[in-house]
Design an enzyme around this catalytic site. Structure first.
Site, short mmCIF file in Angstrom:
data_model
loop_
_atom_site.label_atom_id
_atom_site.label_comp_id
_atom_site.label_asym_id
_atom_site.label_seq_id
_atom_site.Cartn_x
_atom_site.Cartn_y
_atom_site.Cartn_z
N ASN A 35 -3.45 -11.24 3.85
CA ASN A 35 -4.86 -11.17 4.23
C ASN A 35 -5.42 -12.55 4.60
OD1 ASN A 35 -6.04 -8.49 4.30
ND2 ASN A 35 -5.45 -8.33 2.15
N ASP A 55 1.40 -8.72 2.90
CA ASP A 55 0.09 -8.77 3.54
C ASP A 55 -0.72 -9.81 2.78
OD1 ASP A 55 -2.46 -8.46 4.50
OD2 ASP A 55 -2.59 -6.30 4.13
N GLU A 99 0.82 -1.21 0.00
CA GLU A 99 0.00 0.00 0.00
C GLU A 99 0.85 1.27 0.00
OE1 GLU A 99 -3.44 0.41 2.44
OE2 GLU A 99 -4.02 -1.70 2.25
#
Length: 585
Positions: free
Chosen positions: A474, A472, A325
């Site tokens: 998730n 990440d 991100e």
């Protein structure tokens, strides 16, 4: 024909530093500037034109001329400009007598190399040599060809006490390591605005400056001189737009820095994986009112969070950093310059159709970038024959296939070579998988594509390399993805294949071609927001090649919840960075 042109003028060339006031000097008065000044020439072989920069009667001039043009035309152009300026001055009655006096003298202009005038027919690219001397009457101006030059220079818009100030600097014909830096702070609040000539106090001489609490309310100034070895170019003077503000006090990462005060030795590698929360997500109404309503609005602002992120990352003294991100502008204008100042180079992979992506940084004193093999996972699945069998399985469910194809999820693959031992090569995978809580089936397909791609890179392109796969994911510890990563396989009957109901169900046996372990284990949480707390981030390694030396403890629960949840005034993201030290076996 020699480069000697006569004309009547009151002007001479004087190179002026940006911080100085324009000085008008008359060739026929006693106010002479005795030192040889600069005439800067930029001439690059692959370009058609060159530039000649100088100060003309207190005004900066920049001439753009053809490299193949004869010197005579440039001197004539300069002469015409000066005569034009002289004509305007003669129109003033106040200067009438001075104009008559000017006619009495005819100073000569010539360009010399090694004391000999350059022939007027010489083309510009050959005439304007480094070290040549431009003569205007009695005065001499040294030609500097392609001196070290800053092409971009900027201070951050937000400064906080206790947090590093890292200027954005880009340059040509030089190296940042050869530049000189001088930091100053105001002697008192608003001293610079008041016009006080003695308003600055020297505060530092490194590339990075960290203001203290005593600097709150003061502006800072950086005087930086571009360098290349022992050669220096035109200095730049940068004054902060805002004053230093108070910092937040103790942050969640301060105690963690106690474990990372030094860079690791040549046999170890410190790795960081961190979702830093993209600004395009932090600034939405959903984030402010639903996801992070407990977070003070100013603590969600990009400038504020970037101060925290730069201090946090720099304090880890990492060798490899995998970020998720990352806004495009943040990589270019903020993190890139900051981490470069701390010895790290970086590469960026933007998500298709998005404004954020993945960034991988590496310590340039320890690693060399060999190559990159980035892919968009959905595109690789549908176009690369390597994934034909998996694509056939996915294609049996058009709803799932369409969902996967619409995802812009990327895999960043960066191959690094150790400078201490060139036989040690690391393939660094960095990713941020599909976010939806019911998207376990999508993530299984994504990570299967990632594993196969990584295996091919390490088999065909870099045999003998070892893998570090961070990001990440998730995925919680009970997910099929973690089982596939750490146990090596999942069956077609795993419950994650039906994570979004029977309408998206496929049945596939998956094998992991690597033997991996989670270097940081399974923390209670790496993501802590108001509505969810859990472990979603991992650093996967091959334990038979790299053993875990140290896992940097995560912030305590009290530190994480001081302001209820994350992000907060003391923590810049909704995720927590994973940090570990690995050692070659």
């Amino acid at each position: 024909m020699l480069s000697r042109v006569s004309f009547s003028t009151r002007v001479f060339f004087r190179f002026r530093f940006p911080s100085s006031n324009p000085t008008r000097v008359n060739l026929y008065t006693g106010r002479f500037y005795r030192n040889m000044e600069r005439c800067v020439v930029r001439c690059v072989p692959c370009e058609l034109k060159l530039t000649i920069s100088f100060n003309l009667d207190g005004s900066n001039k920049h001439m753009l001329r053809e490299q193949t043009e004869p010197l005579e035309k440039v001197l004539a152009r300069i002469s015409n400009s000066i005569i034009k300026a002289q004509g305007k001055e003669k129109k003033s009655k106040r200067n009438k007598a001075a104009g008559e006096a000017l006619e009495a003298g005819k100073p000569e202009i010539r360009l010399c190399v090694n004391g000999e005038p350059v022939a007027l027919e010489t083309v510009n690219s050959d005439a304007w040599q480094d070290g040549a001397v431009l003569h205007v009457g009695e005065y001499k101006y040294k030609v500097e060809r392609n001196p070290p030059t800053f092409t971009a220079s900027e201070l951050p818009s937000s400064l906080m006490s206790g947090f590093p100030v890292c200027p954005k600097l880009e340059m040509e014909f030089g190296e940042l390591k050869d530049c000189e830096f001088r930091w100053y702070k105001e002697s008192a609040p608003n001293a610079q605005m008041s016009g006080d000539l003695d308003c600055w106090r020297e505060a530092g001489h490194e590339r990075v400056f960290t203001p203290s609490n005593t600097d709150i309310g003061l502006r800072v100034m950086l005087k930086c001189t571009p360098g290349n070895g022992s050669r220096f170019g035109e200095p730049k003077e940068l004054v902060s737009l805002s004053t230093v503000e108070a910092g937040p006090g103790t942050c969640t990462f301060d105690n963690r820095h106690m474990y990372t005060q030094k860079v690791t030795d040549g046999s170890s590698v410190r790795v960081v994986s961190y979702n830093i929360l993209a600004d395009i997500y932090a600034q939405t109404d959903l984030s402010k009112t639903v996801l992070y309503p407990y977070c003070a609005p100013y603590a969600l602002e990009l400038d504020y969070r970037q101060n925290l992120i730069k201090k946090e990352l720099s304090g880890y003294n990492a060798d490899i950093i995998c970020l998720q991100e990352v806004d495009k502008g943040v990589f270019t204008d903020s993190l890139g310059p900051a981490l470069d100042a701390f010895g790290l180079d970086g590469v960026f992979r933007v998500k298709e159709r998005q404004h954020e992506g993945l960034a991988t940084y590496f310590r340039r004193s320890k690693f060399k970038l060999l190559s990159q093999y980035d892919i968009m996972l959905s595109e690789a699945l549908t176009t690369d024959p390597l994934h034909r069998e998996l694509l056939e399985k996915v294609s049996t469910n058009l709803s799932l296939k369409e969902k996967i194809e619409n995802r812009s999820t990327a895999l960043q693959v960066t191959v690094l070579q150790s400078l201490c031992d060139p036989s040690r090569i690391i393939c660094v995978g960095n990713t941020h998988l599909y976010w939806h809580p019911k998207g376990g089936n999508v993530r299984l397909v994504q990570v299967a594509v990632a594993f196969k791609h990584l295996k091919r890179v390490m088999t065909e392109n870099h045999p003998g390399a070892c893998l570090i796969f961070a990001g990440d994911f998730n995925s919680t510890p009970s997910s099929g993805l973690l089982q596939l990563a750490c146990q090596g396989s999942i069956s077609e009957n795993h419950e994650d294949w039906a994570s979004n109901g029977p309408e998206e169900l496929i049945q596939v046996d998956l094998l992991n071609p690597f033997q991996l372990a989670s270097a940081c284990g399974v923390p209670v949480y790496t993501n802590y927001v108001g509505g969810f707390q859990g472990c979603l981030d991992y650093i996967f390694v091959e334990p038979h090649i790299l053993r875990v030396d140290q896992v940097i403890p995560l912030p305590s629960h009290q530190e994480v919840t001081t302001y209820q949840a994350l992000p907060s005034v003391s923590h810049p993201s909704d995720h927590i960075a994973l940090v570990c030290d690995l050692r070659w076996k």
